[in-house]
Scaffold this motif. Structure first.
Motif, PDB file in Angstrom:
ATOM      1  N   TYR A  87      18.540  -7.870 -41.442  1.00  0.00           N
ATOM      2  CA  TYR A  87      18.101  -9.062 -42.185  1.00  0.00           C
ATOM      3  C   TYR A  87      19.144 -10.099 -42.263  1.00  0.00           C
ATOM      4  N   PRO A  88      19.325 -10.758 -41.481  1.00  0.00           N
ATOM      5  CA  PRO A  88      19.933 -11.944 -40.543  1.00  0.00           C
ATOM      6  C   PRO A  88      20.913 -12.058 -42.771  1.00  0.00           C
ATOM      7  N   SER A  89      22.285 -12.112 -42.253  1.00  0.00           N
ATOM      8  CA  SER A  89      22.741 -12.336 -44.084  1.00  0.00           C
ATOM      9  C   SER A  89      23.695 -13.687 -43.464  1.00  0.00           C
ATOM     10  N   ALA A  90      23.984 -14.050 -44.438  1.00  0.00           N
ATOM     11  CA  ALA A  90      24.926 -15.335 -44.843  1.00  0.00           C
ATOM     12  C   ALA A  90      26.099 -14.902 -43.932  1.00  0.00           C
ATOM     13  N   ILE A  91      26.434 -16.530 -44.230  1.00  0.00           N
ATOM     14  CA  ILE A  91      28.084 -16.257 -43.074  1.00  0.00           C
ATOM     15  C   ILE A  91      28.899 -17.401 -43.864  1.00  0.00           C
ATOM     16  N   GLU A  92      30.000 -16.738 -45.112  1.00  0.00           N
ATOM     17  CA  GLU A  92      29.373 -18.138 -46.373  1.00  0.00           C
ATOM     18  C   GLU A  92      31.034 -19.398 -45.274  1.00  0.00           C
ATOM     19  N   ASN A  93      32.001 -18.535 -44.136  1.00  0.00           N
ATOM     20  CA  ASN A  93      32.356 -19.671 -43.343  1.00  0.00           C
ATOM     21  C   ASN A  93      31.628 -20.386 -42.602  1.00  0.00           C
ATOM     22  N   TRP A  94      30.447 -20.426 -42.792  1.00  0.00           N
ATOM     23  CA  TRP A  94      29.727 -21.474 -42.219  1.00  0.00           C
ATOM     24  C   TRP A  94      29.263 -22.645 -42.949  1.00  0.00           C
ATOM     25  N   SER A  95      29.360 -22.341 -44.290  1.00  0.00           N
ATOM     26  CA  SER A  95      28.948 -23.237 -45.070  1.00  0.00           C
ATOM     27  C   SER A  95      29.505 -24.671 -45.434  1.00  0.00           C
ATOM     28  N   ASN A  96      28.984 -25.734 -45.272  1.00  0.00           N
ATOM     29  CA  ASN A  96      29.820 -27.300 -45.475  1.00  0.00           C
ATOM     30  C   ASN A  96      29.388 -28.173 -46.311  1.00  0.00           C
ATOM     31  N   GLU A  97      29.541 -27.996 -47.896  1.00  0.00           N
ATOM     32  CA  GLU A  97      29.393 -29.074 -48.932  1.00  0.00           C
ATOM     33  C   GLU A  97      28.989 -30.152 -48.579  1.00  0.00           C
ATOM     34  N   LYS A  98      30.015 -30.120 -47.917  1.00  0.00           N
ATOM     35  CA  LYS A  98      30.020 -32.281 -47.155  1.00  0.00           C
ATOM     36  C   LYS A  98      29.032 -32.344 -46.625  1.00  0.00           C
ATOM     37  N   VAL A  99      29.058 -31.272 -45.810  1.00  0.00           N
ATOM     38  CA  VAL A  99      27.392 -31.641 -44.349  1.00  0.00           C
ATOM     39  C   VAL A  99      26.438 -31.804 -45.424  1.00  0.00           C
ATOM     40  N   GLU A 100      26.229 -30.933 -45.817  1.00  0.00           N
ATOM     41  CA  GLU A 100      24.546 -30.690 -46.605  1.00  0.00           C
ATOM     42  C   GLU A 100      24.841 -31.734 -48.196  1.00  0.00           C
ATOM     43  N   SER A 101      25.457 -32.386 -48.285  1.00  0.00           N
ATOM     44  CA  SER A 101      25.444 -33.306 -49.388  1.00  0.00           C
ATOM     45  C   SER A 101      25.335 -34.298 -48.155  1.00  0.00           C
ATOM     46  N   GLU A 102      26.280 -34.777 -47.469  1.00  0.00           N
ATOM     47  CA  GLU A 102      25.378 -35.884 -46.409  1.00  0.00           C
ATOM     48  C   GLU A 102      24.133 -35.938 -45.828  1.00  0.00           C
ATOM     49  N   MET A 103      23.595 -34.788 -45.063  1.00  0.00           N
ATOM     50  CA  MET A 103      22.511 -34.848 -44.477  1.00  0.00           C
ATOM     51  C   MET A 103      21.814 -34.736 -45.761  1.00  0.00           C
ATOM     52  N   ASP A 104      21.626 -34.677 -46.933  1.00  0.00           N
ATOM     53  CA  ASP A 104      20.745 -34.870 -47.757  1.00  0.00           C
ATOM     54  C   ASP A 104      20.318 -36.311 -48.262  1.00  0.00           C
ATOM     55  N   THR A 105      21.554 -36.897 -48.071  1.00  0.00           N
ATOM     56  CA  THR A 105      21.255 -38.178 -48.042  1.00  0.00           C
ATOM     57  C   THR A 105      20.261 -39.226 -46.784  1.00  0.00           C
ATOM     58  N   VAL A 106      21.067 -38.398 -45.549  1.00  0.00           N
ATOM     59  CA  VAL A 106      20.428 -39.126 -44.390  1.00  0.00           C
ATOM     60  C   VAL A 106      19.039 -38.999 -45.088  1.00  0.00           C
ATOM     61  N   LEU A 107      18.186 -37.435 -45.290  1.00  0.00           N
ATOM     62  CA  LEU A 107      16.840 -37.353 -45.287  1.00  0.00           C
ATOM     63  C   LEU A 107      16.367 -38.473 -46.227  1.00  0.00           C
ATOM     64  N   ALA A 108      16.884 -38.427 -47.130  1.00  0.00           N
ATOM     65  CA  ALA A 108      16.345 -39.133 -48.271  1.00  0.00           C
ATOM     66  C   ALA A 108      16.143 -40.701 -47.874  1.00  0.00           C
ATOM     67  N   THR A 109      16.556 -40.789 -47.065  1.00  0.00           N
ATOM     68  CA  THR A 109      16.992 -42.448 -46.538  1.00  0.00           C
ATOM     69  C   THR A 109      15.973 -42.923 -46.434  1.00  0.00           C
ATOM     70  N   VAL A 110      15.456 -41.599 -44.618  1.00  0.00           N
ATOM     71  CA  VAL A 110      14.932 -42.182 -44.039  1.00  0.00           C
ATOM     72  C   VAL A 110      13.567 -41.290 -44.708  1.00  0.00           C
ATOM     73  N   LYS A 111      13.465 -41.209 -45.863  1.00  0.00           N
ATOM     74  CA  LYS A 111      11.841 -40.226 -46.544  1.00  0.00           C
ATOM     75  C   LYS A 111      11.809 -42.078 -47.053  1.00  0.00           C
ATOM     76  N   CYS A 112      12.841 -42.668 -47.956  1.00  0.00           N
ATOM     77  CA  CYS A 112      12.303 -43.974 -47.619  1.00  0.00           C
ATOM     78  C   CYS A 112      12.397 -44.584 -47.092  1.00  0.00           C
ATOM     79  N   MET A 113      12.613 -45.022 -46.751  1.00  0.00           N
ATOM     80  CA  MET A 113      12.076 -45.921 -45.078  1.00  0.00           C
ATOM     81  C   MET A 113      10.888 -45.546 -44.410  1.00  0.00           C
ATOM     82  N   ARG A 114      10.620 -44.190 -44.605  1.00  0.00           N
ATOM     83  CA  ARG A 114       8.968 -44.091 -43.838  1.00  0.00           C
ATOM     84  C   ARG A 114       7.670 -45.088 -45.258  1.00  0.00           C
ATOM     85  N   ALA A 115       8.103 -44.186 -46.116  1.00  0.00           N
ATOM     86  CA  ALA A 115       7.636 -44.468 -47.612  1.00  0.00           C
ATOM     87  C   ALA A 115       7.121 -46.496 -47.045  1.00  0.00           C
TER      88      ALA A 115
END
Length: 210
Positions: free
Chosen positions: A29-57
C-alpha cells in the motif's frame, strides 16, 4: 473499481531499473512522502475550493434561465494574503465557477455592484455574483437576517463570558486577547451584513419607484 484499477496498472509503463509486481493486488500500500506535503498550497487550495463552492451556491439561487450563464463576480478580501491567493488562482476559480470575470476588491475599496448576491467564504473573504436582475431579494434578505441572527447569538455569548466579574483576573492574557479579536470580528461581520441588508432594501425601493 478493482478491475479498472488492475487494467490501468497493467497498461502503465514500469519505472526504469525496477521490477514491477505482476498485479496491483499484491503490491504494498502506498505510503505518504512527507517531502511532498505543502501546507501553504493545501491552505490555498482550500480557499479556492471554498470560493468555488460559494459561487456555485449563489448561482443555484438564480432564475432557471441564468443558471448556466457566465456571470461577472467580485471577491472582497480583508487582507493582502487573501487577495494574492484569489488573484493567483483567478483562472481556476473562473473556470470551476463558470464566471465571465472575477474582480478582486481589497478592504476599503468595497462597493457592492447593484443587483448582486453575496456569500461568505471565510472571515477574510466574501464573494459577490452580479445576477443582472435575477436576484431573489426576499430570499437574499432572509439569508442575511439569518446570518445577523447567528452573529447576534455569538456576540451575546462572548460578551456574557467576558462580563463575568472574575474574567479579568482569572483568564490568561492570551485567551483574553483571542476573545477580544473574536468579538471585533463578530462586530465587523455584523456591521457588514447590516449594510448589505440596507443596500438590498434601497435597491428594491429604487426598482419599485422606476
Amino acid at each position: 473499481m478493482p478491475f479498472v484499477t488492475e487494467e490501468l496498472w497493467q497498461r502503465l509503463p514500469a519505472p526504469k531499473d525496477t521490477e514491477r509486481k505482476a498485479s496491483i493486488m499484491i503490491c504494498d500500500y502506498p505510503s505518504a512522502i512527507e517531502n511532498w506535503s505543502n501546507e501553504k498550497v493545501e491552505s490555498e487550495m482550500d480557499t479556492v475550493l471554498a470560493t468555488v463552492k460559494c459561487m456555485r451556491a449563489l448561482r443555484a439561487g438564480l432564475l432557471e434561465e441564468q443558471k448556466n450563464e457566465r456571470l461577472p463576480a467580485f471577491a472582497l478580501c480583508e487582507n493582502n494574503v487573501t487577495s494574492e491567493i484569489v488573484k493567483s488562482h483567478e483562472l481556476e476559480i473562473r473556470t470551476l465557477a463558470n464566471l465571465s470575470s472575477l474582480e478582486v476588491v481589497s478592504k476599503g475599496q468595497h462597493a457592492a455592484p447593484p443587483g448582486s448576491s453575496v456569500e461568505t467564504v471565510n472571515e477574510n473573504l466574501k464573494v459577490y455574483l452580479e445576477v443582472d436582475g435575477a436576484i431573489n431579494t426576499e430570499a437574499e434578505q432572509e439569508k442575511i437576517r439569518n446570518k445577523i441572527g447567528e452573529l447576534q447569538k455569538q456576540k451575546e455569548k462572548l460578551q456574557k463570558m467576558m462580563s463575568v466579574s472574575t474574567y479579568e483576573e482569572k483568564v490568561p492574557a492570551n485567551i483574553k486577547e483571542d476573545n477580544a479579536n473574536k468579538l471585533a470580528k463578530i462586530l465587523q461581520e455584523f456591521d457588514f451584513f447590516e449594510k448589505e441588508s440596507a443596500r438590498l432594501a434601497a435597491e428594491t425601493s429604487n426598482s419599485g419607484n422606476q
